[in-house]
Design an enzyme around this catalytic site. Structure first.
Site, PDB file in Angstrom:
ATOM      1  N   ASP A  14       0.858  -1.185   0.000  1.00  0.00           N
ATOM      2  CA  ASP A  14       0.000   0.000   0.000  1.00  0.00           C
ATOM      3  C   ASP A  14       0.894   1.235   0.000  1.00  0.00           C
ATOM      4  OD1 ASP A  14      -2.154   1.664   0.122  1.00  0.00           O
ATOM      5  OD2 ASP A  14      -2.793   1.106   2.134  1.00  0.00           O
ATOM      6  N   ASP A 108      -2.783   2.515  -6.155  1.00  0.00           N
ATOM      7  CA  ASP A 108      -1.776   2.601  -5.091  1.00  0.00           C
ATOM      8  C   ASP A 108      -1.708   1.387  -4.171  1.00  0.00           C
ATOM      9  OD1 ASP A 108      -4.206   3.043  -3.914  1.00  0.00           O
ATOM     10  OD2 ASP A 108      -3.579   4.777  -2.731  1.00  0.00           O
ATOM     11  N   GLU A 109      -2.385   0.294  -4.506  1.00  0.00           N
ATOM     12  CA  GLU A 109      -2.262  -0.891  -3.659  1.00  0.00           C
ATOM     13  C   GLU A 109      -2.515  -2.156  -4.461  1.00  0.00           C
ATOM     14  OE1 GLU A 109      -5.257  -1.542  -0.595  1.00  0.00           O
ATOM     15  OE2 GLU A 109      -6.525  -0.003  -1.509  1.00  0.00           O
TER      16      GLU A 109
END
Length: 360
Positions: A14, A108-109
């Site tokens: 993350d 983003d993860e």
């Protein structure tokens, strides 16, 4: 019930305050300052906040007005989604150097199954550390990670040592960890569900574990089955390299029921901005727009419209939402409004589900 091998090795990576960190990376004048991406002190909602801003209580999905009240020196920056997608693609290239079993959740993860990885490294913790170091060395961005035997626990673990940290929950530690975990920290348990659990004497995993399957099903419906298993460390969902989303939505429940369509449109403006952010973050577009209305008597209504082309920008879909709201008279005052996209551009992809299991 005890967990038994073989165990998978799952990493949840993350990125730390991704949008805001990219803005600080590209503009040195923003480094070390409280930054909010999206919104403004006049209107709109915050898409992301730097850690300097979070110290003052600024969070994503917060109105720009409230964010400015909490942090008077907050700097608002217009989102640059194409730039975020560009950086995200570089991050994923790093992931693929370690495993092909990568399931992106958003820009983003992502989940990575490194049970058997391209580096031949038997330690998932060391693989996670190496990936985080490479992201920093090659892109000057920080990432956190959670490592464990399934996606659920890895996701929970990635929040523990944020920012710029990682947490490993080894197989023998899974059950003790879950038993001591506050239910509000269980991934997927929101404020409303957590409050309901608290009202029923469930504060930690150990309390949840003492409830029978029948009791949990009675309290939470189908979700009760999920809670019964996850508190026992059972979550068999594999890392899906071609994860397909069927819909993306954003909704809000109001403290006071709304009876004016003018106020409803104002609320829907904010919901639409949040939905646009989620569409960009997941790199998704859709053709079917649905307005969800829940009335004060808890009855629910949906109104939908399908167009012939894919869209994802608020300026494109909000006029449709407005038309859906005004197309017929409301039955009662309103306690919840939501907007969703379905018929997505991701549905054409063929899913490939691969699950490998080896010794941890």
């Amino acid at each position: 019930m005890e967990l038994e091998p073989p165990f998978r090795k799952i990493i949840h990576v993350d990125m730390d305050a991704f949008y805001a960190s990219v803005e600080q990376l590209d503009n040195p004048e923003l480094r070390g300052k409280a930054v909010a991406v999206g919104g403004s002190e006049v209107r709109g909602v915050v898409s992301a906040a730097s850690y300097e801003a979070r110290k003052f209580g600024v969070r994503s999905a917060m109105s720009g007005v409230l964010a400015k009240k909490k942090c008077p020196h907050l700097i608002f920056v217009k989102p640059r989604y194409e730039r975020y997608k560009e950086i995200s693609a570089k991050i994923r290239q790093i992931f693929y150097e370690y495993t092909d079993l990568v399931e992106p959740l958003s820009l983003d993860e992502a989940y990575l199954d490194v049970t058997e990885n391209k580096k031949g490294n038997p330690s998932a913790s060391l693989v996670a550390k190496e990936i985080r170091n490479r992201i920093w060395e090659e892109l000057a961005l920080r990432a956190s990670a959670g490592i464990s035997i399934n996606k659920f626990i890895a996701k929970v673990a990635s929040d523990i040592n944020k920012p710029n940290g990682q947490k490993t929950i080894n197989p023998e530690d899974v059950i003790p960890f879950l038993e001591e975990l506050p239910v509000g920290k269980f991934y997927g348990v929101g404020k409303v569900t957590a409050a309901k659990m608290h009202n029923n004497g469930i504060f930690k995993g150990i309390d949840l574990k003492q409830k029978t399957l029948e009791e949990l099903t009675k309290l939470f419906g189908k979700s009760g089955v999920h809670y019964y298993h996850i508190v026992r460390g059972i979550h068999n969902s594999a890392v899906k390299p071609n994860r397909i989303r069927k819909s993306i939505a954003a909704e809000r429940t109001f403290n006071e029921n709304l009876s004016s369509e003018i106020f409803m449109l104002e609320k829907l403006e904010h919901i639409a901005e949040e939905l646009e952010r989620r569409m960009y973050k997941s790199d998704t577009k859709g053709k079917t727009i649905t307005l969800k209305i829940k009335y004060s008597d808890f009855t629910q209504q949906t109104r939908s419209k399908t167009i012939s082309y894919f869209i994802h920008k608020k300026k494109e879909f909000f006029p449709i939402v407005k038309d859906l709201l005004l197309q017929e008279e409301l039955k009662n005052s309103v306690r919840l409004l939501g907007i969703s996209f379905s018929n997505l551009n991701t549905e054409k992809k063929e899913p490939v589900w691969v699950q490998l299991q080896f010794e941890f």
